[in-house]
Motif scaffolding. Structure first.
Motif, mmCIF file in Angstrom:
data_model
loop_
_atom_site.group_PDB
_atom_site.id
_atom_site.type_symbol
_atom_site.label_atom_id
_atom_site.label_comp_id
_atom_site.label_asym_id
_atom_site.label_seq_id
_atom_site.Cartn_x
_atom_site.Cartn_y
_atom_site.Cartn_z
ATOM 1 N N SER A 153 -5.289 83.866 -53.621
ATOM 2 C CA SER A 153 -4.331 82.770 -53.818
ATOM 3 C C SER A 153 -2.902 83.186 -53.522
ATOM 4 O O SER A 153 -2.054 82.346 -53.224
ATOM 5 C CB SER A 153 -4.426 82.256 -55.254
ATOM 6 O OG SER A 153 -4.090 83.292 -56.170
ATOM 7 N N VAL A 561 -2.644 75.265 -54.840
ATOM 8 C CA VAL A 561 -3.621 76.358 -54.884
ATOM 9 C C VAL A 561 -3.043 77.553 -55.629
ATOM 10 O O VAL A 561 -3.698 78.160 -56.497
ATOM 11 C CB VAL A 561 -4.054 76.758 -53.458
ATOM 12 C CG1 VAL A 561 -4.809 78.086 -53.475
ATOM 13 C CG2 VAL A 561 -4.906 75.667 -52.831
ATOM 14 N N ALA A 562 -1.810 77.902 -55.312
ATOM 15 C CA ALA A 562 -1.173 79.046 -55.967
ATOM 16 C C ALA A 562 -0.975 78.792 -57.454
ATOM 17 O O ALA A 562 -1.213 79.681 -58.290
ATOM 18 C CB ALA A 562 0.167 79.347 -55.287
ATOM 19 N N ALA A 565 -4.378 78.931 -59.365
ATOM 20 C CA ALA A 565 -4.850 80.305 -59.536
ATOM 21 C C ALA A 565 -4.028 81.037 -60.593
ATOM 22 O O ALA A 565 -4.570 81.796 -61.405
ATOM 23 C CB ALA A 565 -4.779 81.045 -58.201
#
Length: 570
Positions: A153, A561-562, A565
């Motif tokens: 990520s 997404v980052a 995660a």
């Protein structure tokens, strides 16, 4: 593997496992500190510049961004959250300084054209500008660190930070999107086709995702974490290339019936171009080249329909010189059109004479019909700071200490009306999207906007070609003119329009709407280029229709997404 490495986000393996060269290198970079870390960042950025035109070494960007990932991993060692963000900003600045210094060193050539006046300022261009531009990457690295976490990520985090920084660099403070990271994909015929969907900034996001992914080969905690991102990157790159191969037809694009172009590349050295007493020789040289026979079918002006001269072709105001206009008119038969760059003075009220006090000058494109009849004009909208004008309140101050812009025009050039930027209408040609010099490096700024309120609507605002007149003689035989051409070429793919580019010293070329070079003259030669005009693509590309909207969606996706995660691992 030691505890600091785990804190940095690197994976763990059994102590007895053999550490390979790549893993050992990554750990050395992760654990680097102080001036060593700074030097590694500068060197990595400089290596990344090799992925830009004219070199196009995409593996160099892989090395550069893998090192960037490991440096950000290492920033977490022994520091608090706020401190690590500041450390990452410093790493990003060093990386950006190396990248821009290696990629823009050729700017120094412009300071040597009139060395007696500008050589003292060379460090401002060769070192000072990279130092300022590197601030964008400092912000990008810091933003990435804010959403950083272990595993794959973090590649999305880096893509978010750097792509956002590149978009800001292209828009803030008049913008300067030169050598945007996406050009690593925008210099290959197949991979550049992605620009028709997502534009330059979308290619930038993809370039970072693809090139940074191999960093996990040395830091993944599991086989999936180690090899998965790289395999995904290879699949993405293969898919992008496959789309490009599908999109580019095997046959040449058809051409516009009844249009025959002649581009003149006089290759006049910049230090001679505006020299005193050169007026007659320069006009004579243009006319001689324009009527030069190249073949039995192209014997001169009589066998073409449109004659094109480069930016700022004359060392005087052609519109106010009846003698020069008469020479051009006598050489231009009825039914022919000349399109030329030229400085233009604002039209004054009847009876008012042009003086230093009332003069307003534009960097323009003029059209001249058979017999010397004036036609439509376009005034450059996006001027070069310090090159064509002195920015705002700095003008009086800088002039007081003897500093002027490179172009010797009293008071500098005035920008054309941005709201009124419009199509250039040339008899015998489809509507022309006109650009001068580095205006062609700005994505989504090629097509005209809506007409200003109260202005008459144009009957056809859908262009059939991009015209770019430029003078890159300032930069000699360096990467600069080659980078300039590559960026202008990508605009053709983004917009689905052919590009006609005439440069004083090269590269002059006709490029079709798929980015294929139909005909060209190399850098640094005097020559004449005859070519037919390829047609525009039917309809509009996705990028031409929606601009950077798709890039914005992908940017948000990388951020989500980052963040997901990071939250999962917190």
């Amino acid at each position: 593997m030691n505890a600091p490495s785990r804190a940095a986000g690197a994976g763990t393996r059994p102590a007895a496992a053999r550490i390979g060269f790549l893993e050992a290198l990554a750990h050395r970079i992760i654990l680097s500190q102080g001036w060593v870390r700074f030097a590694i960042a500068v060197a990595a950025g400089a290596v990344g510049a090799l992925a830009m035109p004219p070199y196009g070494l995409f593996p160099a960007l892989i090395v550069s961004l893998a090192v960037a990932v490991w440096l950000i991993d290492g920033a977490a060692i022994g520091g608090s959250g706020r401190r690590t963000v500041l450390v990452c900003a410093g790493i990003g600045w060093a990386w950006g300084f190396g990248y821009f210094t290696a990629g823009l060193w050729w700017l120094g050539a412009a300071f040597l054209v009139e060395a007696d006046q500008f050589a003292w300022a060379m460090p401002l261009g060769v070192v000072g500008l990279p130092a300022v531009l590197a601030l964008f990457f400092a912000a990008g690295f810091a933003a990435a660190r804010l959403v950083w976490s272990r595993g794959a990520s973090r590649i999305a985090a880096l893509a978010f930070g750097l792509a956002a920084a590149e978009w800001l660099r292209g828009h803030l403070f008049t913008g300067f999107p030169w050598n945007t990271l996406g050009m690593a994909l925008g210099n290959n015929l197949w991979t550049m086709q992605g620009a028709s969907l997502v534009g330059l900034y979308g290619l930038t996001l993809l370039a970072v995702l693809i090139a940074a992914a191999p960093a996990t080969l040395a830091t993944g905690a599991t086989p999936r974490g180690r090899f998965g991102p790289t395999l995904a990157a290879l699949a993405t790159l293969a898919g992008l290339a496959a789309f490009g191969a599908w999109r580019v037809p095997a046959a040449p694009d058809p051409t516009v019936a009844g249009v025959r172009l002649r581009l003149i590349q006089p290759n006049i050295p910049q230090d001679e171009r505006f020299g005193a007493g050169r007026r007659e020789q320069i006009v004579g040289k243009y006319l001689e080249l324009s009527d030069r026979a190249l073949s039995p079918q192209r014997t001169g002006i009589a066998d073409i329909t449109h004659l094109i001269w480069p930016e700022s072709a004359f060392p005087f105001l052609i519109q106010r010189d009846p003698e020069a206009l008469g020479r051009i008119g006598a050489a231009l038969p009825e039914g022919k059109q000349l399109i030329t760059g030229a400085a233009r003075a604002r039209t004054l009220p009847e009876g008012e004479r042009l003086t230093r006090e009332n003069a307003v000058f534009y960097n323009s494109i003029l059209t001249i019909g058979g017999g010397g009849r004036p036609g439509d004009t376009y005034d450059k909208v996006h001027l070069v700071p310090f090159g064509e004008y002195l920015p705002g309140p700095l003008d009086a101050l800088l002039r007081a200490v003897g500093l002027r812009q490179f172009v010797s025009v009293p008071g500098g050039f005035t920008a054309g009306d941005r709201a009124g930027q419009r199509i250039l209408n040339v008899p015998g040609l489809p509507p022309v999207a006109a650009t001068i010099c580095y205006e062609a490096i700005f994505p989504s700024a090629i097509l005209p906007g809506d007409p200003p309120e109260g202005a008459p609507a144009e009957t056809d605002r859908i262009p059939g070609l991009i015209l770019n007149l430029t003078n890159d003689a300032w930069f000699g035989d360096t990467p600069g003119p080659r980078q300039h051409f590559a960026q202008a070429r990508l605009r053709a793919v983004e917009e689905g329009l052919p590009l006609v580019r005439d440069a004083n010293s090269g590269i002059s070329a006709v490029v079709d709407a798929h980015g294929r070079i139909v005909a060209s003259l190399p850098l640094g030669v005097e020559g004449v280029l005859d070519a037919d005009l390829p047609v525009r693509l039917p309809g509009r590309t996705l990028y031409a229709a929606f601009g950077d909207a798709s890039f914005g969606l992908w940017l948000i996706a990388c951020l989500l997404v980052a963040l997901a995660a990071r939250r999962h691992r917190s």
